[in-house]
Design a protein around this motif. Structure first.
Motif, PDB file in Angstrom:
ATOM      1  N   ARG A 133       1.205  -0.952  -0.138  1.00 44.94           N
ATOM      2  CA  ARG A 133       0.514   0.290   0.062  1.00 44.94           C
ATOM      3  C   ARG A 133       0.658   1.398   0.203  1.00 44.94           C
ATOM      4  NH1 ARG A 133      -5.213  -2.349   4.267  1.00 44.94           N
ATOM      5  NH2 ARG A 133      -5.419  -3.331   2.489  1.00 44.94           N
ATOM      6  N   ARG A 134       0.077   2.092  -0.071  1.00 43.29           N
ATOM      7  CA  ARG A 134       1.026   3.469  -0.448  1.00 43.29           C
ATOM      8  C   ARG A 134       0.695   4.377   0.218  1.00 43.29           C
ATOM      9  NH1 ARG A 134       2.521   7.631  -5.482  1.00 43.29           N
ATOM     10  NH2 ARG A 134       1.069   6.859  -5.976  1.00 43.29           N
ATOM     11  N   LEU A 135       1.074   5.256   0.679  1.00 44.39           N
ATOM     12  CA  LEU A 135       0.695   6.255   1.807  1.00 44.39           C
ATOM     13  C   LEU A 135       1.410   7.928   1.623  1.00 44.39           C
ATOM     14  CD1 LEU A 135      -0.561   7.136   5.254  1.00 44.39           C
ATOM     15  CD2 LEU A 135       1.311   6.988   5.536  1.00 44.39           C
ATOM     16  N   ILE A 136       0.318   7.952   1.117  1.00 44.44           N
ATOM     17  CA  ILE A 136       0.627   9.935   1.025  1.00 44.44           C
ATOM     18  C   ILE A 136      -0.032  10.778   2.189  1.00 44.44           C
ATOM     19  CG2 ILE A 136       0.712  11.930  -0.489  1.00 44.44           C
ATOM     20  CD1 ILE A 136       0.206  10.014  -2.611  1.00 44.44           C
ATOM     21  N   THR A 137       1.129  11.911   2.750  1.00 47.67           N
ATOM     22  CA  THR A 137       0.740  12.622   4.197  1.00 47.67           C
ATOM     23  C   THR A 137       1.490  13.513   3.836  1.00 47.67           C
ATOM     24  OG1 THR A 137       0.049  12.398   7.044  1.00 47.67           O
ATOM     25  CG2 THR A 137       2.200  11.579   5.834  1.00 47.67           C
ATOM     26  N   TYR A 138       1.174  14.572   4.964  1.00 46.57           N
ATOM     27  CA  TYR A 138       1.575  16.055   4.391  1.00 46.57           C
ATOM     28  C   TYR A 138       1.673  16.368   5.613  1.00 46.57           C
ATOM     29  CZ  TYR A 138      -1.135  15.246   0.767  1.00 46.57           C
ATOM     30  OH  TYR A 138      -1.692  14.967  -0.742  1.00 46.57           O
ATOM     31  N   ALA A 139       3.384  16.981   5.958  1.00 39.23           N
ATOM     32  CA  ALA A 139       3.243  17.284   7.873  1.00 39.23           C
ATOM     33  C   ALA A 139       4.197  18.677   7.595  1.00 39.23           C
ATOM     34  CB  ALA A 139       4.133  16.275   7.901  1.00 39.23           C
ATOM     35  N   PHE A 167       9.436   9.331  -0.746  1.00 39.07           N
ATOM     36  CA  PHE A 167       9.753  10.360  -1.877  1.00 39.07           C
ATOM     37  C   PHE A 167       8.574  11.637  -1.383  1.00 39.07           C
ATOM     38  CE2 PHE A 167       8.693  13.286  -4.720  1.00 39.07           C
ATOM     39  CZ  PHE A 167       9.280  13.600  -6.102  1.00 39.07           C
ATOM     40  N   ASN A 168       9.398  12.544  -0.750  1.00 40.45           N
ATOM     41  CA  ASN A 168       8.889  13.901  -0.559  1.00 40.45           C
ATOM     42  C   ASN A 168       9.400  15.260  -1.225  1.00 40.45           C
ATOM     43  OD1 ASN A 168       9.573  13.180   2.227  1.00 40.45           O
ATOM     44  ND2 ASN A 168      10.809  11.856   1.525  1.00 40.45           N
ATOM     45  N   SER A 169       8.128  15.651  -1.135  1.00 39.53           N
ATOM     46  CA  SER A 169       8.118  16.886  -1.974  1.00 39.53           C
ATOM     47  C   SER A 169       7.248  18.330  -0.978  1.00 39.53           C
ATOM     48  CB  SER A 169       6.936  16.768  -3.611  1.00 39.53           C
ATOM     49  OG  SER A 169       5.709  16.049  -3.470  1.00 39.53           O
ATOM     50  N   LYS A 170       7.200  19.739  -1.468  1.00 43.33           N
ATOM     51  CA  LYS A 170       7.239  20.685  -0.852  1.00 43.33           C
ATOM     52  C   LYS A 170       6.113  21.284  -1.459  1.00 43.33           C
ATOM     53  CE  LYS A 170      10.653  20.676   2.443  1.00 43.33           C
ATOM     54  NZ  LYS A 170      11.519  19.627   2.445  1.00 43.33           N
ATOM     55  N   GLY A 171       5.121  21.724  -0.724  1.00 44.44           N
ATOM     56  CA  GLY A 171       3.563  22.575  -1.299  1.00 44.44           C
ATOM     57  C   GLY A 171       3.323  23.618  -0.479  1.00 44.44           C
ATOM     58  N   THR A 172       2.162  24.027   0.022  1.00 43.83           N
ATOM     59  CA  THR A 172       1.592  24.783   0.359  1.00 43.83           C
ATOM     60  C   THR A 172      -0.198  24.274   1.133  1.00 43.83           C
ATOM     61  OG1 THR A 172       1.893  26.810  -0.542  1.00 43.83           O
ATOM     62  CG2 THR A 172       0.505  27.225   1.101  1.00 43.83           C
ATOM     63  N   GLU A 194       0.251  26.862   5.548  1.00 42.66           N
ATOM     64  CA  GLU A 194       1.701  26.356   6.463  1.00 42.66           C
ATOM     65  C   GLU A 194       2.493  25.322   5.063  1.00 42.66           C
ATOM     66  OE1 GLU A 194       2.664  26.780   9.284  1.00 42.66           O
ATOM     67  OE2 GLU A 194       4.159  25.108   9.061  1.00 42.66           O
ATOM     68  N   GLN A 195       3.510  26.043   4.718  1.00 47.37           N
ATOM     69  CA  GLN A 195       4.811  25.324   4.268  1.00 47.37           C
ATOM     70  C   GLN A 195       4.574  23.873   4.298  1.00 47.37           C
ATOM     71  OE1 GLN A 195       5.705  26.914   1.085  1.00 47.37           O
ATOM     72  NE2 GLN A 195       4.094  28.203   2.687  1.00 47.37           N
ATOM     73  N   GLU A 196       4.481  23.151   3.596  1.00 53.00           N
ATOM     74  CA  GLU A 196       4.515  21.338   4.086  1.00 53.00           C
ATOM     75  C   GLU A 196       4.808  20.309   3.005  1.00 53.00           C
ATOM     76  OE1 GLU A 196       0.024  20.747   4.199  1.00 53.00           O
ATOM     77  OE2 GLU A 196      -0.267  21.723   6.384  1.00 53.00           O
ATOM     78  N   THR A 197       5.677  19.670   3.949  1.00 52.29           N
ATOM     79  CA  THR A 197       6.034  17.858   3.343  1.00 52.29           C
ATOM     80  C   THR A 197       5.123  16.856   3.361  1.00 52.29           C
ATOM     81  OG1 THR A 197       8.276  18.451   4.050  1.00 52.29           O
ATOM     82  CG2 THR A 197       8.017  17.012   3.241  1.00 52.29           C
ATOM     83  N   LYS A 198       4.774  16.736   1.642  1.00 52.30           N
ATOM     84  CA  LYS A 198       3.875  15.554   1.007  1.00 52.30           C
ATOM     85  C   LYS A 198       5.177  14.600   0.918  1.00 52.30           C
ATOM     86  CE  LYS A 198       1.439  13.821  -3.019  1.00 52.30           C
ATOM     87  NZ  LYS A 198       0.781  14.632  -4.322  1.00 52.30           N
ATOM     88  N   ILE A 199       4.510  13.108   1.752  1.00 53.94           N
ATOM     89  CA  ILE A 199       5.439  12.400   2.367  1.00 53.94           C
ATOM     90  C   ILE A 199       4.866  10.847   1.515  1.00 53.94           C
ATOM     91  CG2 ILE A 199       6.564  10.390   3.764  1.00 53.94           C
ATOM     92  CD1 ILE A 199       6.615  13.149   6.078  1.00 53.94           C
ATOM     93  N   GLU A 200       5.525  10.228   0.976  1.00 56.63           N
ATOM     94  CA  GLU A 200       4.974   8.961   0.004  1.00 56.63           C
ATOM     95  C   GLU A 200       5.517   7.863   0.623  1.00 56.63           C
ATOM     96  OE1 GLU A 200       3.204   9.701  -4.337  1.00 56.63           O
ATOM     97  OE2 GLU A 200       4.483  11.983  -4.067  1.00 56.63           O
ATOM     98  N   ILE A 201       5.385   6.883   0.543  1.00 56.21           N
ATOM     99  CA  ILE A 201       6.310   6.131   1.608  1.00 56.21           C
ATOM    100  C   ILE A 201       5.140   4.359   1.267  1.00 56.21           C
ATOM    101  CG2 ILE A 201       5.104   6.100   3.482  1.00 56.21           C
ATOM    102  CD1 ILE A 201       7.618   6.023   4.514  1.00 56.21           C
ATOM    103  N   VAL A 202       5.812   3.749   1.247  1.00 55.41           N
ATOM    104  CA  VAL A 202       4.866   2.401   0.515  1.00 55.41           C
ATOM    105  C   VAL A 202       4.919   1.514   1.883  1.00 55.41           C
ATOM    106  CG1 VAL A 202       4.885   2.100  -1.525  1.00 55.41           C
ATOM    107  CG2 VAL A 202       6.478   0.910  -0.688  1.00 55.41           C
TER     108      VAL A 202
END
Ligand code: ZN
Length: 364
Positions: A133-139, A167-172, A194-202
């Motif tokens: 499974r892939r989890l995508i979350t934003y911190a 995998f990590n990408s930045k956004g608002t 808020e400036q956040e990091t999108k974290i993708e992980i399996v």
């Protein structure tokens, strides 16, 4: 030591969720909260094994084959299964089975056979899909590392021989806390950016509870945003059978002879030899007819397995040698595997290997 501690060590190695749908692996009899006096490992639970466990002061038997496989309507001692269950329960002997879940991990039943054969470059013959499974979350950026670490510690982010993959990408990110909320950052009734990091992980599906707990417990937000997807990618560490290469090419006859020796069997039933040197070998302990086509597709020269029926031998298509070494014989090293798994975790505990052979088949 509790019985549940022993079970936990096995289940970290071979998660029970990895068993096939038809299977009945797990704790068959006994109370997992009881103290464990010792573990006896065997391939099958038989009355003789229960007696051996009692004699050797083990109140837990760990086996490969679940003694209860389908529903029982009466337990009155009419069949060997019922007699065994009555005896085990009367004598307070717990029975735990690690069956197809132990078949389906790369270092499990088939990995052990591959090790005995000295196979190199081993991989799963038929990797399973829909495990990952892939989890995508934003911190928030400054908390992303904490969240990632917690997810890694919970077992997410393993791909093949690599750990801590993400995998990590930045956004608002935007949000407006409503009345009654207790926002980590921002004010009630005002949109916050808020400036956040999108974290993708399996992660494999069976770790979902611990991965999600790690996320929720380590993420600073009151409401954690996340998405979970089942992905189609096959999991290369989970599935049926193993394929690998012999260290040195072998002559077919010599290889068959070595199989008789290794598996300590009087008979190897096999299809016609191909008159070429043996290099690529597929294995599946126990009933392995379902993997004949996978072994062919992957270019196996020999497929070592058991319980092959007459018509199934034809499926080798003259392109592969199917070698049926016997069910018990093919899985006998599983007992060593169970002992090794437990001794690695509990080096000083009484983990014993049966002194009995439970093979019901004789050769005349
Ligand atoms: Zn079996």
């Amino acid at each position: 030591m509790k019985i549940k501690d022993i079970i936990a060590a096995i289940e970290i190695f071979a998660a029970p969720e990895l068993q096939e749908e038809y299977d009945n692996a797990g704790l068959i009899t006994g109370d997992k909260a009881s103290d464990c006096t010792g573990v006896l490992c065997a391939l099958d639970a038989t009355l003789e094994i229960v007696t051996e466990a009692i004699e050797r002061k083990c109140n837990l038997i760990v086996v490969h084959h679940p003694i209860i496989f389908k529903g029982l309507k009466k337990i009155n001692g009419n069949t060997y299964v019922e007699r065994l269950l009555i005896e085990a329960i009367k004598k307070d002997i717990a029975i735990y089975a690690a069956h197809t879940n132990l078949d389906n991990v790369v270092l499990g039943v088939n990995g052990k056979i591959a090790e005995k054969l000295g196979l190199q470059n081993v991989k799963i013959l038929a990797p399973k899909q829909k495990i990952l499974r892939r989890l995508i979350t934003y911190a928030p950026n400054e908390k992303a590392e904490d969240v990632r670490k917690a997810l890694f510690n919970a077992g997410a982010g393993h791909i093949g021989k690599y750990a801590e993959c993400s995998f990590n990408s930045k956004g608002t990110g935007t949000f407006k806390a409503q009345k009654g909320a207790d926002p980590f950052i921002g004010e009630i009734g005002k949109q916050h950016q808020e400036q956040e990091t999108k974290i993708e992980i399996v992660y494999p599906f069976y770790l979902e509870t611990q991965v999600m707990n790690a996320l929720i417990d380590n993420h600073p937000y009151e409401e954690v945003a996340y998405d979970i997807f089942t992905i189609e990618n096959a999991h290369n560490g989970i599935g049926a059978g193993i394929i690998g290469d012999l260290n040195e090419e072998a002559d077919e006859n010599a290889f068959l002879k070595s199989l008789k020796q290794l598996f300590n069997t009087a008979v190897v039933r096999h299809t016609a030899l191909l008159n070429k040197r043996v290099k690529k070998v597929a294995v599946c302990g126990g009933a392995g007819a379902f993997l004949i086509s996978s072994a062919l597709q992957q270019g196996a020269h020999f497929y070592i397995t058991a319980d092959i029926k007459y018509h199934e031998f034809f499926d080798a298509e003259g392109k592969m040698v199917i070698a049926d070494v016997g069910h018990y014989e093919s899985e006998q090293f599983t007992v060593d595997l169970l002992v090794e798994i437990l001794l690695k975790k509990f080096p000083t505990f009484a983990v014993l290997k049966t002194g009995l052979t439970t093979n019901p088949v004789r050769y005349f």
